[in-house]
Design a protein around this motif. Structure first.
Motif, PDB file in Angstrom:
ATOM      1  N   GLN A 152       0.708  -1.208  -0.040  1.00  0.00           N
ATOM      2  CA  GLN A 152      -0.076  -0.070   0.320  1.00  0.00           C
ATOM      3  C   GLN A 152       1.096   1.165  -0.055  1.00  0.00           C
ATOM      4  O   GLN A 152       0.577   1.642  -0.976  1.00  0.00           O
ATOM      5  CB  GLN A 152      -0.797  -0.246   1.494  1.00  0.00           C
ATOM      6  N   ARG A 153       1.881   0.897   0.664  1.00  0.00           N
ATOM      7  CA  ARG A 153       2.716   2.261   0.917  1.00  0.00           C
ATOM      8  C   ARG A 153       3.577   2.451  -0.963  1.00  0.00           C
ATOM      9  O   ARG A 153       3.790   3.615  -0.405  1.00  0.00           O
ATOM     10  CB  ARG A 153       4.037   2.231   1.971  1.00  0.00           C
ATOM     11  N   ARG A 180       1.135   4.440  -3.438  1.00  0.00           N
ATOM     12  CA  ARG A 180       1.122   5.826  -3.536  1.00  0.00           C
ATOM     13  C   ARG A 180       2.206   6.756  -3.210  1.00  0.00           C
ATOM     14  O   ARG A 180       2.580   7.873  -3.295  1.00  0.00           O
ATOM     15  CB  ARG A 180       1.173   5.566  -1.770  1.00  0.00           C
TER      16      ARG A 180
END
Length: 587
Positions: A553-554, A557
């Motif tokens: 997820q990091r 982004r």
């Protein structure tokens, strides 16, 4: 009354359950569950041990002259009475029947309950009878060690499939050895609490790999908590709450439900490619301990195994270590399960907090009384055991015929070690060729875990195909901190400027020389470091399977190129963590 105990947060989330105490004892006690089909035989083991102790005490009493040693005879009578007292005999039996504890665990659990009752007695004479109780219990424990244990001899120390307990359980102990953690890994426990340990102690690492909340370094937790107390572990704050009030309990149950929703949301990213906003692919690999963990790698959406800790195949076996064929079967199982994805197998990394039962008395004495972190461990130990090292290398090479395999050497620090490793690998290949056993060429990598290796990296990379940064030990050796010692654990700082400079330098030099570089320590699975590692130029991270989705997820982004412009500011800061957080807020 509700009590709060503070420790170190090492695995996030909330756990709620009843306490299961692993009590300390002067006699080593094995802790494992038995299946329902084995409960009766385990009760029989307990009864046989008790009968053996009764016979010993009766014989001793018969040999004592009551006229000349009346007090001793009376003491033996007290011990015999305690031995058959329902509070010890029957209650211990109930731990086996109701909780499926093995007999030794059941005895130590009941001893803990009774010892606390004696401590609370107001009468001095009765309170002092606690010592007699302990002596009787330890006689039984020693007798149990002599009474045949079919589970111990077969190595089946698992969790009963039909465990009948309805309440979730939380394990509380002074400390948990790596071998015990391996047994508990597939257990019914929803959380762990230990009196000692640090953020990268083995208990903490395994708790994170199991994706369950844990608090370590909680000091007196095992003395404060009683068997079956209701507990709440706040893994985010590092707090243990003993017997929480209904309001507190409901608040934490709400937080549990929120965590489950968040986990389900992250799971939807499992099959999403790990690519940054500016189109750079980031390899997310998984760390495993045993062949059965391979399924979790696939389920997590990892693209391979970045670290197979092979030493766990050697532990908890009573000194009967796996031979070449057994190791080969284990490695092949993982390689075949990964279906063409890469598998990096680290050679045995024992010593320090992970000694083997077969280590010599000399080695064990030095491992436990001197400084184990600086002793005969990892590749040093393997090179001192050339026959075993050769077996492992041949087993790994044989597994390479079934998929993509790489070999990783732990704790490299000297070029002399590198030459000896290369020679051992050449011998293993020659022996397999002579036997007509198929294998393929494998890449050879070095763990960068000591500052010496990081500082001489260009020299090392003449002999290695890739490097993997073990941040847990690199931090420990750079800062001279025993990462398992709670007395100095507050000084264990992955944000220390010296640590960050060594990591950044290693990544930069490996990239410049066209060699693969991965971070496989705890920093890889900590979202707080994801942007910083990407800014350093890292494009391969290996972590516990449970952490893959949150790191992905990091990554999704991030703009890696934009992040790289922030790196000099962070590395030059006196407080890199604050500088990094400030820059992230500006994005």
């Amino acid at each position: 009354m509700s009590i709060q105990v503070f420790g170190l947060p090492v695995s996030r989330g909330v756990a709620i359950g009843r306490a299961v105490l692993v009590a300390s004892s002067r006699v080593d006690v094995a802790h494992y569950f038995v299946d329902a089909s084995e409960v009766e035989s385990e009760v029989l083991r307990l009864r046989d041990a008790r009968d053996e102790v009764a016979a010993e005490l009766t014989t001793l009493k018969a040999e004592v002259s009551e006229e000349s040693h009346a007090e001793l005879a009376a003491l033996l009578d007290v011990h015999l009475m305690m031995l058959h007292d329902e509070m010890l005999a029957e209650a211990t039996k109930q731990w086996i029947i109701e909780r499926h504890y093995n007999a030794e665990w059941a005895m130590s659990a009941q001893l803990e309950v009774l010892a606390r009752q004696f401590d609370e007695m107001e009468d001095d004479y009765l309170r002092e009878r606690k010592a007699d109780l302990e002596q009787v219990a330890e006689r039984i424990l020693k007798a149990l060690a002599r009474v045949a244990d079919p589970l111990a001899s077969s190595g089946v120390h698992g969790v009963p499939r039909d465990f009948a307990g309805e309440d979730p359980l939380i394990l509380v102990a002074n400390d948990i050895a790596p071998a015990d953690m391996l047994q508990f890994k597939r257990s019914v426990f929803t959380g762990f609490v230990t009196d000692v340990g640090g953020r990268t102690s083995h208990t903490a690492i395994v708790a994170r790999s199991m994706d369950i909340p844990a608090v370590v370094g909680a000091r007196e937790a095992s003395r404060i908590v009683r068997q079956d107390d209701w507990l709440v572990i706040d893994g985010d704050a590092g707090v243990l709450i003993v017997n929480p009030s209904p309001i507190i309990l409901e608040e934490y149950r709400f937080r549990q439900r929120q965590s489950e929703v968040e986990r389900a949301r992250l799971n939807r990213l499992r099959h999403t490619p790990s690519v940054t906003l500016d189109g750079q692919s980031v390899e997310l690999l998984a760390n495993i301990e045993m062949p059965r963990d391979a399924g979790a790698v696939i389920d997590a959406g990892a693209v391979g195994v970045g670290l197979f800790r092979s030493e766990f195949l050697f532990m908890n076996r009573g000194g009967n270590l796996p031979d070449e064929d057994e190791q080969f079967i284990a490695y092949r199982e993982v390689v075949e399960a990964l279906k063409g994805l890469p598998v990096t197998i680290r050679t045995v990394d024992i010593g320090a907090d992970k000694p083997l039962e077969r280590m010599s008395a000399h080695e064990l004495r030095h491992e436990h009384t001197l400084n184990p972190a600086l002793g005969l461990r990892a590749i040093r130990w393997s090179l001192s055991e050339p026959e075993m090292f050769g077996q492992q290398l041949r087993a790994i090479l044989r597994a390479s015929a079934f998929g993509k395999v790489r070999i990783l050497i732990p704790m490299v620090a000297h070029l002399s070690e590198v030459h000896r490793v290369r020679q051992a690998l050449d011998r293993a290949q020659a022996e397999l060729r002579a036997r007509g056993v198929p294998f393929t060429d494998v890449e050879l990598g070095a763990m960068i875990e000591v500052p010496a290796a990081a500082l001489m990296l260009p020299s090392l990379l003449r002999y290695f195909d890739f490097v993997s940064i073990g941040t847990n030990d690199l931090i420990q050796y750079t800062l001279a901190i025993d990462r398992a010692d709670e007395a100095v654990s507050h000084l264990y700082d992955p944000w220390h400027p010296a640590v960050l400079h060594l990591i950044a330098q290693t990544i930069s030099q490996a990239n410049a020389l066209g060699k693969g570089v991965c971070v496989c320590g705890e920093m890889a699975g900590d979202p707080a470091f994801t942007e910083l590692l990407l800014a350093m130029g890292l494009r391969s991270l290996s972590m516990h399977p449970a952490q893959v989705s949150s790191i992905k997820q990091r990554v999704l982004r991030c703009d890696a190129r934009a992040l790289s412009s922030y790196l000099p500011t962070v590395l030059e800061a006196d407080a890199p963590q604050d500088a990094c957080a400030a820059l992230m807020r500006q994005r």
